[in-house]
Design an enzyme around this catalytic site. Structure first.
Site, PDB file in Angstrom:
ATOM      1  N   LYS A 183      -9.314  -6.933   8.415  1.00 26.24           N
ATOM      2  CA  LYS A 183      -9.690  -8.310   7.996  1.00 26.24           C
ATOM      3  C   LYS A 183      -8.772  -9.273   8.148  1.00 26.24           C
ATOM      4  O   LYS A 183      -9.193 -10.509   8.643  1.00 26.24           O
ATOM      5  CB  LYS A 183     -10.062  -8.223   6.615  1.00 26.24           C
ATOM      6  CG  LYS A 183     -11.246  -7.087   6.064  1.00 26.24           C
ATOM      7  CD  LYS A 183     -11.642  -7.326   4.686  1.00 26.24           C
ATOM      8  CE  LYS A 183     -10.539  -7.120   3.572  1.00 26.24           C
ATOM      9  NZ  LYS A 183     -10.085  -5.430   3.590  1.00 26.24           N
ATOM     10  N   ARG A 233     -15.522  -8.809  -3.424  1.00 24.36           N
ATOM     11  CA  ARG A 233     -15.327  -7.506  -3.428  1.00 24.36           C
ATOM     12  C   ARG A 233     -16.273  -6.733  -4.408  1.00 24.36           C
ATOM     13  O   ARG A 233     -16.034  -5.505  -4.860  1.00 24.36           O
ATOM     14  CB  ARG A 233     -13.826  -7.294  -3.901  1.00 24.36           C
ATOM     15  CG  ARG A 233     -12.913  -6.824  -2.705  1.00 24.36           C
ATOM     16  CD  ARG A 233     -11.584  -6.753  -3.381  1.00 24.36           C
ATOM     17  NE  ARG A 233     -10.540  -6.057  -2.618  1.00 24.36           N
ATOM     18  CZ  ARG A 233      -9.664  -6.566  -1.659  1.00 24.36           C
ATOM     19  NH1 ARG A 233      -9.656  -7.859  -1.634  1.00 24.36           N
ATOM     20  NH2 ARG A 233      -8.830  -5.782  -1.275  1.00 24.36           N
ATOM     21  N   ARG A 263       2.263  -0.542   8.035  1.00 22.52           N
ATOM     22  CA  ARG A 263       2.250  -1.913   8.519  1.00 22.52           C
ATOM     23  C   ARG A 263       3.154  -2.958   7.843  1.00 22.52           C
ATOM     24  O   ARG A 263       3.662  -2.579   6.597  1.00 22.52           O
ATOM     25  CB  ARG A 263       0.852  -2.300   8.158  1.00 22.52           C
ATOM     26  CG  ARG A 263       0.423  -2.776   6.669  1.00 22.52           C
ATOM     27  CD  ARG A 263      -1.115  -3.340   6.700  1.00 22.52           C
ATOM     28  NE  ARG A 263      -1.285  -3.444   5.229  1.00 22.52           N
ATOM     29  CZ  ARG A 263      -2.702  -3.952   5.109  1.00 22.52           C
ATOM     30  NH1 ARG A 263      -3.594  -4.144   5.824  1.00 22.52           N
ATOM     31  NH2 ARG A 263      -2.834  -4.072   3.602  1.00 22.52           N
ATOM     32  N   ARG A 270       7.268  -5.965   3.780  1.00 18.91           N
ATOM     33  CA  ARG A 270       6.008  -4.961   3.362  1.00 18.91           C
ATOM     34  C   ARG A 270       5.488  -5.326   2.151  1.00 18.91           C
ATOM     35  O   ARG A 270       6.349  -5.700   1.056  1.00 18.91           O
ATOM     36  CB  ARG A 270       6.686  -3.581   3.471  1.00 18.91           C
ATOM     37  CG  ARG A 270       6.612  -2.850   4.606  1.00 18.91           C
ATOM     38  CD  ARG A 270       7.569  -1.659   4.698  1.00 18.91           C
ATOM     39  NE  ARG A 270       8.263  -1.212   5.932  1.00 18.91           N
ATOM     40  CZ  ARG A 270       7.772  -0.670   6.962  1.00 18.91           C
ATOM     41  NH1 ARG A 270       6.504  -0.124   6.717  1.00 18.91           N
ATOM     42  NH2 ARG A 270       8.484  -0.471   8.042  1.00 18.91           N
ATOM     43  N   ARG A 286      -6.945   1.910  -3.784  1.00 21.70           N
ATOM     44  CA  ARG A 286      -7.762   0.763  -3.059  1.00 21.70           C
ATOM     45  C   ARG A 286      -9.056   1.154  -2.372  1.00 21.70           C
ATOM     46  O   ARG A 286     -10.082   0.511  -2.430  1.00 21.70           O
ATOM     47  CB  ARG A 286      -6.705  -0.068  -2.292  1.00 21.70           C
ATOM     48  CG  ARG A 286      -5.744  -0.738  -3.294  1.00 21.70           C
ATOM     49  CD  ARG A 286      -4.504  -1.161  -2.309  1.00 21.70           C
ATOM     50  NE  ARG A 286      -4.797  -1.999  -1.216  1.00 21.70           N
ATOM     51  CZ  ARG A 286      -3.903  -2.170  -0.171  1.00 21.70           C
ATOM     52  NH1 ARG A 286      -2.718  -1.313  -0.269  1.00 21.70           N
ATOM     53  NH2 ARG A 286      -4.122  -3.086   0.565  1.00 21.70           N
TER      54      ARG A 286
END
Ligand code: AMP
Length: 218
Positions: A14, A89, A128, A161, A173
């Site tokens: 996203k 959400r 990531r 990070r 999550r």
């Protein structure tokens, strides 16, 4: 002016896709995750309430998140069109967004569900990191800068990070996504606003599909 929502679990892309759309078609990225991290860093009341919840990988209260979005939509730059990234959400947030947009004389053009497989998300997220200077995204194995210590985009050598990008929090999550957010796919399908994109593939090809959808609403 196009207003759209990017739906999808953590790691679906996203943020990356919103960033690419911002650069190519000039829409504003409205990421509630970014706004909440900013609030945490500044130590605002909302930030203090959100900090532990975010570290645990749970959802911050609808009340806090809706108030943050309401405030953000009052800034004049939303006139360029908005990409909602990570919001709504929950169904309560989606209903609140309908009301907010109506009150601000804005309209939702479409919603894209970025469809991915859960199993790949843990690996995507755990590796990531981003450039602290320009926000360009990297990954330990999938995308390292040409010179490991220097950002390809802006030349900075400071990377960061996210505190919640670890395997345990990611699992939580993903759970929150399936329990609270996935029902929004049906919510927007019923409104006739939903498009689905296979988001396991090439980042640029996905971005091209999104640009095509935006161009059709302009
Ligand atoms: P994100 O950057 O979108 O992955 O969001 C990071 C974290 O911020 C999430 O795991 C939640 O704890 C919180 N968060 C972001 N957006 C929302 C939202 N719309 N509703 C509730 N919590 C959110």
């Amino acid at each position: 002016m196009t207003n759209l929502i990017l739906l999808g679990p953590p790691g679906a892309g996203k943020g990356t896709q919103a960033r690419m759309l911002t650069e190519s078609v000039g829409l504003l990225q409205l990421s509630t995750g970014d706004l909440l991290r900013e609030a945490v860093a500044k130590g605002t009341k909302a930030g203090e309430a959100a900090k532990q919840v975010m570290e645990a990988g749970d959802l911050v209260s609808n009340e806090i998140v809706i108030a943050i979005v309401n405030d953000r939509l009052d800034l004049p730059d939303v006139e360029a069109g908005v990409i909602f990234d990570g919001f709504p959400r929950t169904v309560v947030q989606a209903e609140a967004l309908d009301k907010l947009l109506k009150a601000k004389a804005m309209k939702l053009d479409f919603v894209v569900s970025l469809d991915v497989q859960d199993a790949a998300m843990i690996e995507r997220i755990s590796g990531r990191y981003t450039c602290a200077g320009c926000g360009e995204g990297y990954h330990d194995t999938k995308k390292v800068p040409a010179n490991v210590d220097i950002c390809d985009s802006c030349g900075e050598s400071n990377f960061k990070r996210r505190a919640d990008d670890n395997a345990a929090t990611v699992a939580e999550r993903l759970k929150a996504y399936h329990a609270e957010t996935a029902p929004l796919i049906e919510y927007y399908r019923n409104k006739g606003l939903l498009f689905r994109i296979d988001a396991m593939g090439d980042i640029v090809a996905i971005s091209d599909q999104l640009k095509e959808l935006v161009s059709k609403t302009n």
